[in-house]
Design a protein around this motif. Structure first.
Motif, PDB file in Angstrom:
ATOM      1  N   GLY A   1     -33.463   3.613  16.831  1.00 13.78           N
ATOM      2  CA  GLY A   1     -34.384   4.467  16.084  1.00 13.78           C
ATOM      3  C   GLY A   1     -35.511   3.730  15.390  1.00 13.78           C
ATOM      4  N   HIS A   2     -35.255   2.506  14.952  1.00 12.09           N
ATOM      5  CA  HIS A   2     -36.310   1.742  14.272  1.00 12.09           C
ATOM      6  C   HIS A   2     -37.535   1.556  15.155  1.00 12.09           C
ATOM      7  CE1 HIS A   2     -33.829   0.944  10.851  1.00 12.09           C
ATOM      8  NE2 HIS A   2     -32.954   0.213  11.511  1.00 12.09           N
ATOM      9  N   PHE A   3     -37.314   1.377  16.453  1.00 12.66           N
ATOM     10  CA  PHE A   3     -38.429   1.128  17.360  1.00 12.66           C
ATOM     11  C   PHE A   3     -39.403   2.304  17.416  1.00 12.66           C
ATOM     12  CE2 PHE A   3     -35.596  -2.063  19.595  1.00 12.66           C
ATOM     13  CZ  PHE A   3     -36.401  -3.162  19.339  1.00 12.66           C
ATOM     14  N   THR A   4     -38.923   3.532  17.169  1.00 14.59           N
ATOM     15  CA  THR A   4     -39.827   4.684  17.226  1.00 14.59           C
ATOM     16  C   THR A   4     -40.918   4.578  16.169  1.00 14.59           C
ATOM     17  OG1 THR A   4     -38.451   6.022  15.727  1.00 14.59           O
ATOM     18  CG2 THR A   4     -37.998   6.196  18.095  1.00 14.59           C
ATOM     19  N   THR A   5     -40.595   3.964  15.037  1.00 16.47           N
ATOM     20  CA  THR A   5     -41.591   3.836  13.974  1.00 16.47           C
ATOM     21  C   THR A   5     -42.738   2.930  14.408  1.00 16.47           C
ATOM     22  OG1 THR A   5     -40.434   1.982  12.892  1.00 16.47           O
ATOM     23  CG2 THR A   5     -39.823   4.207  12.219  1.00 16.47           C
ATOM     24  N   ALA A   6     -42.426   1.941  15.256  1.00 13.64           N
ATOM     25  CA  ALA A   6     -43.461   1.038  15.762  1.00 13.64           C
ATOM     26  C   ALA A   6     -44.407   1.777  16.705  1.00 13.64           C
ATOM     27  CB  ALA A   6     -42.815  -0.140  16.473  1.00 13.64           C
ATOM     28  N   LEU A   7     -43.857   2.662  17.533  1.00 10.30           N
ATOM     29  CA  LEU A   7     -44.687   3.428  18.463  1.00 10.30           C
ATOM     30  C   LEU A   7     -45.673   4.306  17.707  1.00 10.30           C
ATOM     31  CD1 LEU A   7     -42.546   2.380  20.431  1.00 10.30           C
ATOM     32  CD2 LEU A   7     -42.413   4.677  21.428  1.00 10.30           C
ATOM     33  N   ILE A   8     -45.192   4.951  16.650  1.00 10.70           N
ATOM     34  CA  ILE A   8     -46.062   5.828  15.873  1.00 10.70           C
ATOM     35  C   ILE A   8     -47.091   5.012  15.090  1.00 10.70           C
ATOM     36  CG2 ILE A   8     -46.114   7.492  13.966  1.00 10.70           C
ATOM     37  CD1 ILE A   8     -43.351   8.443  14.945  1.00 10.70           C
ATOM     38  N   ALA A   9     -46.684   3.846  14.588  1.00  7.95           N
ATOM     39  CA  ALA A   9     -47.623   2.984  13.859  1.00  7.95           C
ATOM     40  C   ALA A   9     -48.772   2.552  14.767  1.00  7.95           C
ATOM     41  CB  ALA A   9     -46.890   1.756  13.318  1.00  7.95           C
ATOM     42  N   LYS A  10     -48.454   2.163  15.990  1.00  8.01           N
ATOM     43  CA  LYS A  10     -49.496   1.751  16.941  1.00  8.01           C
ATOM     44  C   LYS A  10     -50.399   2.924  17.292  1.00  8.01           C
ATOM     45  CE  LYS A  10     -51.765  -0.556  20.067  1.00  8.01           C
ATOM     46  NZ  LYS A  10     -52.854  -1.474  19.647  1.00  8.01           N
ATOM     47  N   GLN A  11     -49.804   4.101  17.409  1.00  6.95           N
ATOM     48  CA  GLN A  11     -50.575   5.301  17.740  1.00  6.95           C
ATOM     49  C   GLN A  11     -51.578   5.628  16.637  1.00  6.95           C
ATOM     50  OE1 GLN A  11     -48.584   9.313  17.585  1.00  6.95           O
ATOM     51  NE2 GLN A  11     -48.940   9.237  19.793  1.00  6.95           N
ATOM     52  N   LYS A  12     -51.149   5.511  15.386  1.00  4.90           N
ATOM     53  CA  LYS A  12     -52.000   5.880  14.263  1.00  4.90           C
ATOM     54  C   LYS A  12     -52.956   4.765  13.847  1.00  4.90           C
ATOM     55  CE  LYS A  12     -50.149   9.930  13.847  1.00  4.90           C
ATOM     56  NZ  LYS A  12     -50.927  11.143  14.227  1.00  4.90           N
ATOM     57  N   TYR A  13     -52.556   3.522  14.105  1.00  2.88           N
ATOM     58  CA  TYR A  13     -53.369   2.372  13.688  1.00  2.88           C
ATOM     59  C   TYR A  13     -53.538   1.425  14.865  1.00  2.88           C
ATOM     60  CZ  TYR A  13     -52.043   4.411   9.257  1.00  2.88           C
ATOM     61  OH  TYR A  13     -51.835   5.295   8.233  1.00  2.88           O
ATOM     62  N   PRO A  14     -54.375   1.803  15.824  1.00  5.48           N
ATOM     63  CA  PRO A  14     -54.517   1.036  17.072  1.00  5.48           C
ATOM     64  C   PRO A  14     -55.043  -0.387  16.887  1.00  5.48           C
ATOM     65  CG  PRO A  14     -56.214   2.745  16.898  1.00  5.48           C
ATOM     66  CD  PRO A  14     -55.224   3.011  15.812  1.00  5.48           C
ATOM     67  N   LYS A  15     -55.597  -0.677  15.725  1.00  6.37           N
ATOM     68  CA  LYS A  15     -56.088  -2.042  15.497  1.00  6.37           C
ATOM     69  C   LYS A  15     -54.934  -3.040  15.512  1.00  6.37           C
ATOM     70  CE  LYS A  15     -58.933  -4.862  12.408  1.00  6.37           C
ATOM     71  NZ  LYS A  15     -59.772  -4.891  11.189  1.00  6.37           N
ATOM     72  N   GLY A  16     -53.752  -2.596  15.139  1.00  9.05           N
ATOM     73  CA  GLY A  16     -52.586  -3.468  15.172  1.00  9.05           C
ATOM     74  C   GLY A  16     -52.064  -3.615  16.592  1.00  9.05           C
ATOM     75  N   ALA A  17     -51.284  -4.656  16.834  1.00  6.59           N
ATOM     76  CA  ALA A  17     -50.712  -4.908  18.156  1.00  6.59           C
ATOM     77  C   ALA A  17     -49.341  -4.260  18.267  1.00  6.59           C
ATOM     78  CB  ALA A  17     -50.603  -6.409  18.406  1.00  6.59           C
ATOM     79  N   LEU A  18     -49.055  -3.669  19.424  1.00  3.59           N
ATOM     80  CA  LEU A  18     -47.766  -3.009  19.621  1.00  3.59           C
ATOM     81  C   LEU A  18     -46.615  -3.989  19.429  1.00  3.59           C
ATOM     82  CD1 LEU A  18     -45.993  -0.627  20.453  1.00  3.59           C
ATOM     83  CD2 LEU A  18     -46.352  -1.303  22.857  1.00  3.59           C
ATOM     84  N   LEU A  19     -46.712  -5.173  20.015  1.00  2.00           N
ATOM     85  CA  LEU A  19     -45.636  -6.152  19.898  1.00  2.00           C
ATOM     86  C   LEU A  19     -45.397  -6.503  18.427  1.00  2.00           C
ATOM     87  CD1 LEU A  19     -43.567  -7.992  21.218  1.00  2.00           C
ATOM     88  CD2 LEU A  19     -45.359  -9.726  21.482  1.00  2.00           C
ATOM     89  N   TYR A  20     -46.467  -6.646  17.678  1.00  6.69           N
ATOM     90  CA  TYR A  20     -46.355  -6.939  16.244  1.00  6.69           C
ATOM     91  C   TYR A  20     -45.588  -5.833  15.532  1.00  6.69           C
ATOM     92  CZ  TYR A  20     -47.904  -7.397  11.363  1.00  6.69           C
ATOM     93  OH  TYR A  20     -47.947  -7.502   9.993  1.00  6.69           O
TER      94      TYR A  20
END
Length: 230
Positions: A4-23
């Protein structure tokens, strides 16, 4: 909580594309990655040592430095500085802090018991992995389903198109994590499969966990960026 933690990363990248998905993926699991590190430093030793004996309900670890509340404040400050410096963005620094904070919140409801600072201090979690592992898995399944539904819905609104195969691959990563936990909720693989006692030197618990997290991180980092803009 595992998948479940990984889903938060997907949404973070979606909302803040300046960040890197891997990060974002790494940050979403940072406390667990720290746990693995501290285990080998002898600071957060995890038992049972054999992966075939481990279950959610019998796994024991005092996550003093990686997960407890007071060290969390230190990790929040560190990731804010890293996010701000690496991406030259205060916003990414704040998002970094959010990913660390939401990890703690999710673990509070579905995870191992945490404390303010050490086992002798106030508990900061429900400890459902030990007390009611199936309820913990249900909470994670519901959270993951809602988060993925939101992620894919927002993509559609933003004109993002994915093949059915790609969506299935992403969902399968989370499905794997949930099924894995269901299988070992209260019964170990040794008990389920009748595996005899043996030691080949690589069947220890921690390397198995590291491999699981690593495979999920790799798959998400591979499949999530594969989409088209309509």
């Amino acid at each position: 909580m595992l998948a479940g933690h990984f889903t938060t990363a997907l949404i973070a990248k979606q909302k803040y594309p300046k960040g890197a998905l891997l990060y974002f993926l790494i940050l979403s699991q940072l406390q667990d990655l720290l746990w693995f590190t501290f285990h080998y430093l002898g600071l957060e030793t995890t038992t049972p040592s054999d992966a075939f004996d481990a279950t959610l309900s019998n796994m024991a670890v005092d996550m003093l430095y990686s997960h407890d509340l007071l060290p969390l404040l230190f990790w929040l400050a560190i990731v804010f500085i890293i996010g701000k410096l690496v991406f030259k963005s205060t916003q990414i620094g704040i998002v970094s802090m959010f990913l660390i904070g939401i990890h703690f919140v999710l673990d509070f409801f579905s995870g191992h018991m945490h404390h303010v600072f050490g086992a002798g201090t106030t508990e900061a979690g429900l400890g459902l992995y030990a007390a009611s592992p199936y309820i913990a898995i249900l909470i994670e399944a519901l959270f993951s389903a809602v988060a993925l539904w939101y992620f894919f819905t927002e993509e559609t609104k933003n004109g993002v198109t994915r093949t059915a195969t790609n969506k299935i691959a992403i969902i399968a990563v989370f499905g794997y994590g949930l099924i894995f936990m269901l299988l070992i909720a209260t019964r170990s693989f040794r008990e389920l499969l009748g595996i005899p006692e043996f030691d080949l030197g690589f069947n220890t618990n921690m390397p198995t966990l590291i491999l699981t997290y690593g495979a999920m991180l790799y798959c998400l980092n591979y499949f999530v960026p594969r989409y088209k803009i309509a």
